[in-house]
Motif scaffolding. Structure first.
Motif, PDB file in Angstrom:
ATOM      1  N   ARG A 239       0.842  -1.193   0.000  1.00 10.78           N
ATOM      2  CA  ARG A 239       0.000   0.000   0.000  1.00 10.78           C
ATOM      3  C   ARG A 239       0.880   1.248   0.000  1.00 10.78           C
ATOM      4  NH1 ARG A 239      -3.189  -4.513  -0.067  1.00 10.78           N
ATOM      5  NH2 ARG A 239      -5.371  -3.990   0.261  1.00 10.78           N
ATOM      6  N   ALA A 240       0.384   2.307  -0.627  1.00  8.89           N
ATOM      7  CA  ALA A 240       1.091   3.586  -0.588  1.00  8.89           C
ATOM      8  C   ALA A 240       0.955   4.201   0.800  1.00  8.89           C
ATOM      9  CB  ALA A 240       0.529   4.532  -1.645  1.00  8.89           C
ATOM     10  N   THR A 241       2.004   4.887   1.233  1.00  5.68           N
ATOM     11  CA  THR A 241       1.985   5.561   2.535  1.00  5.68           C
ATOM     12  C   THR A 241       2.187   7.060   2.341  1.00  5.68           C
ATOM     13  OG1 THR A 241       4.363   5.185   2.840  1.00  5.68           O
ATOM     14  CG2 THR A 241       2.857   3.534   3.744  1.00  5.68           C
ATOM     15  N   ALA A 242       1.649   7.831   3.274  1.00  7.95           N
ATOM     16  CA  ALA A 242       1.757   9.285   3.187  1.00  7.95           C
ATOM     17  C   ALA A 242       3.137   9.747   3.609  1.00  7.95           C
ATOM     18  CB  ALA A 242       0.692   9.936   4.069  1.00  7.95           C
ATOM     19  N   GLY A 243       3.583  10.859   3.028  1.00  6.10           N
ATOM     20  CA  GLY A 243       4.877  11.425   3.375  1.00  6.10           C
ATOM     21  C   GLY A 243       4.945  12.880   2.961  1.00  6.10           C
ATOM     22  N   ASP A 244       6.127  13.455   3.072  1.00  5.45           N
ATOM     23  CA  ASP A 244       6.359  14.831   2.657  1.00  5.45           C
ATOM     24  C   ASP A 244       6.729  14.886   1.184  1.00  5.45           C
ATOM     25  OD1 ASP A 244       5.983  15.662   5.294  1.00  5.45           O
ATOM     26  OD2 ASP A 244       8.093  15.316   5.777  1.00  5.45           O
TER      27      ASP A 244
ATOM     28  N   ASP B 159      -0.029  17.126  -0.935  1.00  9.02           N
ATOM     29  CA  ASP B 159       0.122  15.816  -0.321  1.00  9.02           C
ATOM     30  C   ASP B 159       1.118  15.014  -1.133  1.00  9.02           C
ATOM     31  OD1 ASP B 159      -1.204  14.805  -2.541  1.00  9.02           O
ATOM     32  OD2 ASP B 159      -2.960  14.098  -1.455  1.00  9.02           O
ATOM     33  N   ALA B 160       1.579  13.914  -0.562  1.00 12.79           N
ATOM     34  CA  ALA B 160       2.547  13.043  -1.240  1.00 12.79           C
ATOM     35  C   ALA B 160       2.306  11.612  -0.785  1.00 12.79           C
ATOM     36  CB  ALA B 160       3.981  13.471  -0.935  1.00 12.79           C
ATOM     37  N   TRP B 161       2.254  10.703  -1.748  1.00 14.43           N
ATOM     38  CA  TRP B 161       2.070   9.274  -1.483  1.00 14.43           C
ATOM     39  C   TRP B 161       3.236   8.527  -2.104  1.00 14.43           C
ATOM     40  CZ3 TRP B 161      -1.639   8.053   1.882  1.00 14.43           C
ATOM     41  CH2 TRP B 161      -2.639   8.988   2.097  1.00 14.43           C
ATOM     42  N   ARG B 162       3.815   7.614  -1.356  1.00  5.25           N
ATOM     43  CA  ARG B 162       5.042   6.971  -1.811  1.00  5.25           C
ATOM     44  C   ARG B 162       4.967   5.457  -1.639  1.00  5.25           C
ATOM     45  NH1 ARG B 162       8.368   9.665   3.231  1.00  5.25           N
ATOM     46  NH2 ARG B 162       7.495   8.331   4.875  1.00  5.25           N
TER      47      ARG B 162
ATOM     48  N   ARG C 252      -3.545   7.349  -3.865  1.00  4.59           N
ATOM     49  CA  ARG C 252      -2.823   6.160  -3.410  1.00  4.59           C
ATOM     50  C   ARG C 252      -3.272   4.906  -4.162  1.00  4.59           C
ATOM     51  NH1 ARG C 252      -5.961   7.467   1.356  1.00  4.59           N
ATOM     52  NH2 ARG C 252      -7.542   5.851   1.816  1.00  4.59           N
ATOM     53  N   THR C 253      -4.531   4.870  -4.587  1.00  5.86           N
ATOM     54  CA  THR C 253      -5.006   3.730  -5.367  1.00  5.86           C
ATOM     55  C   THR C 253      -4.342   3.684  -6.737  1.00  5.86           C
ATOM     56  OG1 THR C 253      -7.140   3.728  -4.234  1.00  5.86           O
ATOM     57  CG2 THR C 253      -7.038   2.628  -6.374  1.00  5.86           C
ATOM     58  N   MET C 254      -4.238   4.845  -7.404  1.00  2.00           N
ATOM     59  CA  MET C 254      -3.611   4.892  -8.725  1.00  2.00           C
ATOM     60  C   MET C 254      -2.127   4.566  -8.643  1.00  2.00           C
ATOM     61  SD  MET C 254      -5.491   8.092 -10.659  1.00  2.00           S
ATOM     62  CE  MET C 254      -4.952   9.304  -9.456  1.00  2.00           C
ATOM     63  N   LEU C 255      -1.453   5.052  -7.591  1.00  2.00           N
ATOM     64  CA  LEU C 255      -0.026   4.746  -7.450  1.00  2.00           C
ATOM     65  C   LEU C 255       0.182   3.259  -7.198  1.00  2.00           C
ATOM     66  CD1 LEU C 255       2.881   5.691  -7.281  1.00  2.00           C
ATOM     67  CD2 LEU C 255       2.520   6.177  -4.845  1.00  2.00           C
ATOM     68  N   ARG C 256      -0.636   2.680  -6.343  1.00  2.00           N
ATOM     69  CA  ARG C 256      -0.515   1.237  -6.059  1.00  2.00           C
ATOM     70  C   ARG C 256      -0.773   0.410  -7.315  1.00  2.00           C
ATOM     71  NH1 ARG C 256      -4.312  -2.806  -3.983  1.00  2.00           N
ATOM     72  NH2 ARG C 256      -3.143  -4.383  -2.780  1.00  2.00           N
TER      73      ARG C 256
END
Length: 308
Positions: A164-169, A188-191, A275-279
Motif C-alpha cells: 500500500r502507498a503511505t503518506a509522506g512529505d 500531499d505526497a504518497w510513496r 494512493r489507489t492509482m499509485l498502487r
C-alpha cells in the motif's frame, strides 16, 4: 493452548548445468544483481549485510536469519520469533553437467496460523519457489521449458496483498513540484518502495494518471511534472523516482470561491484516488519487469581488480 504442527514443504528441480555454476547463483541471493529471487513481482530478499552466517532480514513480513552457509552449496535460514522453524537451499551435483536444487521449508504452526497457511500462504510460497527455480534454470541454461503459471487464486491473493502507498512529505529531490507555485493551498505526497527491476525513469510511471491525461509542464532528473491551470484553481502532479521509492505528489493553488468549493468536495476523495492509482501502476510495472535471471544476464560484468 493447541498443539503445534510441523509443516514440511519441498521444492526441487534437476538443472542441466554443473553444480558450481548453479552455486554461484545461490551465492548472489539478496545482492544488487540477485539472479534468482523473483522480484519485483514478489517482495525482495533483503539482509542487513551480504549473504553469510548472521545476516538478518527476510522478504515481506517473513523475517529470518542466516544460520548456516556453505558457499556454492547450501544456505539455511532460521525464522525469527514468533515464528519457529527454518528454510534452506541445497545444491547437490549429479555428475559433471547436472545438479539437483532443493528448497525445504519446516515451519511450526498452530490453530488459525494453520488455516492461513492452507488458504493463502502455501499457495503464494509454492509460486515464489517455482518462479525461483525457473530463474535458476533460466540463468544456468538460458531457457525454461515449462515456466510456472499463476492460477486465478494466486492472481487474487497477489492483488490483495500488494504493498500500500503511505503518506509522506514532498520529496527533497522533487524540485519542480516544490517550486510550482509561490503559494500552495493544498499539498500531499504518497510513496511506495522501489523493488529490484522496476523502472527508474519517471516517464514510465506517467500511467499513474491514466484517464486524466494532464499535459507535461516540466522534466528534471528523476521527476516529471504534469498539470493544468484553470480559472478557479491550478493543479500540479509530480512523479518523482529515486533508488528507494516512487512518490506521487499533488499541489493545488486556489483562485476564488469556486475553486474553494470545488476543492472542498474533491479533496475528500483525492487521497484515496492518489494512493489507489499509485498502487495500481506500481503493481503493473512490477509484473511487466524482466525476470531476475534476465536482468542479471544484462547487467554489467563486475569490475576485475587490477593484478587479479
Amino acid at each position: 493452548m493447541g498443539r503445534f504442527r510441523t509443516i514440511r514443504n519441498v521444492h526441487e528441480r534437476i538443472i542441466e548445468a554443473p553444480a558450481p555454476t548453479v552455486g554461484t547463483l545461490l551465492d548472489r541471493l539478496s545482492s544488487p544483481h540477485d539472479p534468482i529471487w523473483p522480484a519485483p513481482a514478489w517482495p525482495p530478499v533483503r539482509f542487513d549485510r551480504p549473504l553469510g552466517v548472521g545476516a538478518d532480514g527476510g522478504h515481506g513480513f517473513v523475517r529470518y536469519r542466516v544460520s548456516a552457509y556453505e558457499p556454492g552449496r547450501r544456505a539455511r535460514f532460521d525464522f525469527n520469533p514468533p515464528m519457529s522453524g527454518h528454510h534452506e537451499f541445497v545444491i547437490e551435483p549429479l555428475g559433471q553437467d547436472r545438479c539437483h536444487v532443493r528448497h525445504t521449508l519446516e515451519l511450526q504452526r498452530r490453530g488459525p496460523m494453520l488455516l492461513g497457511w492452507a488458504l493463502a500462504v502455501r499457495w503464494m510460497h509454492d509460486t515464489v519457489l517455482e518462479e525461483l527455480l525457473d530463474n535458476v534454470e533460466r540463468a544456468a541454461t538460458g531457457t525454461v521449458p515449462s515456466p510456472v503459471r499463476w492460477s486465478p487464486w494466486i492472481r487474487l491473493l497477489h492483488r490483495l496483498t500488494w504493498d500500500r502507498a503511505t503518506a509522506g512529505d514532498l520529496p527533497t529531490g522533487a524540485r519542480l513540484v516544490r517550486a510550482a507555485f509561490g503559494r500552495t493551498d493544498y499539498s500531499d505526497a504518497w510513496r511506495m518502495r522501489m523493488r529490484p527491476g522496476m523502472p527508474r525513469d519517471p516517464e514510465s510511471w506517467r500511467g499513474v494518471l491514466r484517464g486524466a491525461p494532464f499535459p507535461v509542464v516540466g522534466r528534471e532528473g528523476g521527476e516529471v511534472l504534469l498539470g493544468e491551470d484553470a480559472g478557479h484553481l491550478d493543479f500540479r502532479a509530480s512523479i518523482h523516482v529515486d533508488d528507494r521509492q516512487v512518490t506521487l505528489s499533488t499541489v493545488v493553488r486556489i483562485h476564488n470561491w469556486r475553486g474553494r468549493l470545488y476543492w472542498a468536495v474533491v479533496k475528500r476523495v483525492h487521497p484515496f484516488m492518489a494512493r489507489t492509482m499509485l498502487r495500481r501502476i506500481h503493481r503493473r510495472l512490477a509484473l511487466a519487469a524482466p525476470s531476475a535471471a534476465e536482468r542479471a544476464q544484462n547487467a554489467p560484468a563486475p569490475a576485475v581488480p587490477p593484478g587479479s
